[in-house]
Scaffold this motif. Sequence first.
Motif, PDB file in Angstrom:
ATOM      1  N   MET A   5      45.850  15.387   2.628  1.00  0.00           N
ATOM      2  CA  MET A   5      46.099  16.815   2.036  1.00  0.00           C
ATOM      3  C   MET A   5      44.561  16.487   1.214  1.00  0.00           C
ATOM      4  N   ALA A   6      44.476  15.377   0.808  1.00  0.00           N
ATOM      5  CA  ALA A   6      42.898  14.915  -0.443  1.00  0.00           C
ATOM      6  C   ALA A   6      42.255  14.566   0.194  1.00  0.00           C
ATOM      7  N   LEU A   7      42.332  13.760   1.536  1.00  0.00           N
ATOM      8  CA  LEU A   7      40.830  13.697   2.166  1.00  0.00           C
ATOM      9  C   LEU A   7      40.104  15.285   2.755  1.00  0.00           C
ATOM     10  N   ARG A   8      41.255  16.597   3.746  1.00  0.00           N
ATOM     11  CA  ARG A   8      40.942  17.335   3.636  1.00  0.00           C
ATOM     12  C   ARG A   8      39.699  18.393   2.828  1.00  0.00           C
ATOM     13  N   SER A   9      41.262  18.048   0.775  1.00  0.00           N
ATOM     14  CA  SER A   9      40.163  18.543  -0.133  1.00  0.00           C
ATOM     15  C   SER A   9      38.924  18.772  -0.721  1.00  0.00           C
ATOM     16  N   CYS A  10      38.960  16.748  -0.893  1.00  0.00           N
ATOM     17  CA  CYS A  10      37.226  16.460  -0.784  1.00  0.00           C
ATOM     18  C   CYS A  10      36.926  16.213   0.108  1.00  0.00           C
ATOM     19  N   CYS A  11      36.869  15.813   1.207  1.00  0.00           N
ATOM     20  CA  CYS A  11      35.820  15.792   2.253  1.00  0.00           C
ATOM     21  C   CYS A  11      35.993  16.478   3.262  1.00  0.00           C
ATOM     22  N   PRO A  12      35.976  17.346   2.921  1.00  0.00           N
ATOM     23  CA  PRO A  12      35.802  19.068   4.407  1.00  0.00           C
ATOM     24  C   PRO A  12      35.287  18.556   5.627  1.00  0.00           C
ATOM     25  N   GLU A  13      34.062  17.351   5.468  1.00  0.00           N
ATOM     26  CA  GLU A  13      33.464  17.652   6.077  1.00  0.00           C
ATOM     27  C   GLU A  13      33.614  15.960   7.458  1.00  0.00           C
ATOM     28  N   ILE A  14      34.364  15.360   7.200  1.00  0.00           N
ATOM     29  CA  ILE A  14      35.717  14.588   7.934  1.00  0.00           C
ATOM     30  C   ILE A  14      36.595  15.094   8.371  1.00  0.00           C
ATOM     31  N   ILE A  15      36.949  15.172  10.067  1.00  0.00           N
ATOM     32  CA  ILE A  15      37.412  15.350  10.918  1.00  0.00           C
ATOM     33  C   ILE A  15      38.793  14.688  10.559  1.00  0.00           C
ATOM     34  N   VAL A  16      40.732  15.442   9.666  1.00  0.00           N
ATOM     35  CA  VAL A  16      41.518  14.602   9.763  1.00  0.00           C
ATOM     36  C   VAL A  16      42.967  14.796  11.233  1.00  0.00           C
ATOM     37  N   GLY A  31      51.690   8.781  10.764  1.00  0.00           N
ATOM     38  CA  GLY A  31      52.609   9.228   9.658  1.00  0.00           C
ATOM     39  C   GLY A  31      52.609   9.801   8.759  1.00  0.00           C
ATOM     40  N   LEU A  32      53.794  11.321   8.835  1.00  0.00           N
ATOM     41  CA  LEU A  32      53.108  12.101   7.598  1.00  0.00           C
ATOM     42  C   LEU A  32      54.460  12.582   6.913  1.00  0.00           C
ATOM     43  N   GLY A  33      55.137  11.461   6.452  1.00  0.00           N
ATOM     44  CA  GLY A  33      55.648  11.074   5.201  1.00  0.00           C
ATOM     45  C   GLY A  33      54.770  11.832   3.783  1.00  0.00           C
ATOM     46  N   VAL A  34      55.157  11.584   3.433  1.00  0.00           N
ATOM     47  CA  VAL A  34      54.851  11.538   1.559  1.00  0.00           C
ATOM     48  C   VAL A  34      53.287  10.876   1.606  1.00  0.00           C
ATOM     49  N   ASP A  93      51.274  15.902  -1.686  1.00  0.00           N
ATOM     50  CA  ASP A  93      50.939  16.413  -2.665  1.00  0.00           C
ATOM     51  C   ASP A  93      49.060  16.353  -2.646  1.00  0.00           C
ATOM     52  N   LYS A  94      48.130  16.608  -2.800  1.00  0.00           N
ATOM     53  CA  LYS A  94      46.762  15.934  -2.854  1.00  0.00           C
ATOM     54  C   LYS A  94      46.374  15.265  -3.748  1.00  0.00           C
ATOM     55  N   PHE A  95      47.101  15.684  -4.999  1.00  0.00           N
ATOM     56  CA  PHE A  95      46.832  14.751  -6.259  1.00  0.00           C
ATOM     57  C   PHE A  95      47.463  14.154  -6.350  1.00  0.00           C
ATOM     58  N   LEU A  96      48.289  13.579  -5.815  1.00  0.00           N
ATOM     59  CA  LEU A  96      49.208  12.113  -6.082  1.00  0.00           C
ATOM     60  C   LEU A  96      48.124  10.404  -5.664  1.00  0.00           C
ATOM     61  N   LEU A  97      47.591  11.037  -5.069  1.00  0.00           N
ATOM     62  CA  LEU A  97      46.911   9.536  -5.537  1.00  0.00           C
ATOM     63  C   LEU A  97      45.170  10.453  -6.423  1.00  0.00           C
ATOM     64  N   GLN A  98      45.434  10.869  -7.562  1.00  0.00           N
ATOM     65  CA  GLN A  98      43.868  11.109  -8.227  1.00  0.00           C
ATOM     66  C   GLN A  98      44.692   9.577  -9.682  1.00  0.00           C
ATOM     67  N   ASN A  99      43.685   8.726  -9.737  1.00  0.00           N
ATOM     68  CA  ASN A  99      43.519   8.002 -10.506  1.00  0.00           C
ATOM     69  C   ASN A  99      44.929   6.825 -10.289  1.00  0.00           C
ATOM     70  N   ALA A 100      45.163   6.708  -9.502  1.00  0.00           N
ATOM     71  CA  ALA A 100      46.174   5.880  -8.568  1.00  0.00           C
ATOM     72  C   ALA A 100      45.344   4.887  -8.458  1.00  0.00           C
ATOM     73  N   ALA A 101      46.449   3.389  -8.449  1.00  0.00           N
ATOM     74  CA  ALA A 101      45.572   2.227  -7.760  1.00  0.00           C
ATOM     75  C   ALA A 101      45.853   2.304  -6.710  1.00  0.00           C
ATOM     76  N   TYR A 102      44.496   1.854  -5.512  1.00  0.00           N
ATOM     77  CA  TYR A 102      44.493   1.987  -4.414  1.00  0.00           C
ATOM     78  C   TYR A 102      44.289   0.446  -4.484  1.00  0.00           C
ATOM     79  N   ILE A 103      45.698  -0.661  -3.771  1.00  0.00           N
ATOM     80  CA  ILE A 103      44.447  -1.403  -2.914  1.00  0.00           C
ATOM     81  C   ILE A 103      44.202  -2.013  -1.715  1.00  0.00           C
ATOM     82  N   LEU A 104      43.176  -2.557  -1.745  1.00  0.00           N
ATOM     83  CA  LEU A 104      42.910  -3.213  -0.947  1.00  0.00           C
ATOM     84  C   LEU A 104      42.852  -4.523  -0.158  1.00  0.00           C
TER      85      LEU A 104
END
Length: 359
Positions: A19-30, A9-12, A132-143
Amino acid sequence: MIHKIGIIGLGVIGASLGMALRSCCPEIIVAGRDLDGEIVTRAIELGALDLPLDDQLLAECDLVIMATPLQAMAETIKQIKDHIKPGAIISDVGSVKSWVMQLLEENIPAAIHIIGGHPMAGSEKSGLQAADKFLLQNAAYILTPRPGTAEKPLQELTELLKTIGARVVIMNAREHDQAVARVSHLPHLMSAALVNNLAAKPEFLALAGGGLRDSTRTAASDPDLWQDILMLNRDAVIEELESMLQILIDVQLALQYKDGEMLHRYLQTACTTRKNVPSLRPCLEDARDLIAIIPDQPGVIGIIGTLLGHADINIQILQLLNVRDEDEGSIKITVPGEKAFAACELLKKQGFQSWLLEK
């Protein structure tokens, strides 16, 4: 360790995660997939994915994230459940957790770690174009891990999300649904109510200022998406609506019986609570806001950014507040507190009328 991630699913949200994963974790394949193959191609071009996610690659993924609408999750689980390897993590980004967790637990093999997820970020806009690759920065991410989930996969997912700038909060699914009913689902209904209240007098919209626009932003969100969210979390939402109705009745009675003292207490409580909201974002605890009046012309915001950048002053948030008829507008700039005075003085020296807001 998480080396390969599949996003379905490639919505927002899905694309922003990529985008965030590829920017911050370039060693991981997304890798990713979507019902629309053109969206997958476009996501790769935009940097949200490394490559498409086929069943063979899905079977190699250490983490699978379902970023589909809620109504598509049952079919998505049916399609992928036999391709996920034992020991992998499956998660989602759904706004309702009890229903999703039950769906996963009933269909996903026990050897796969189920950790529900909900990033408390988004946009009234939808689709890949709003990512937006910055969308999740400083956002709460509930698990919301399945009871009995091993510590290692939960820690690995937590650390991954922290790497992209999210604030991870762990709770059970029931607690999540009650919490988001109050902080997300009820506010969405209130936003819709404010807009619908204007429907009988659309001419009043011409008088609206920034306050109404801010309060009703989420009313522009996808109705199909929100219908599913509200119906699937209806018990918690009904409870919050009952509480809100009582609050509104109390305010109505205060006005009806001219109880100014009660009305002041109500407004003061709201004022104090609202002023504390920014402190929930650690990076902004010591930040200060300043207002600048700027001409309505191309490049002026870039000039301000360059001025502050050369002075080693980071802009943490920039918000366009208003554009006036006399071809000028106002912006709010959030900067680190210790540099706020210097930022304000610098803008004044460059001819921009500026002032600091009280904390």
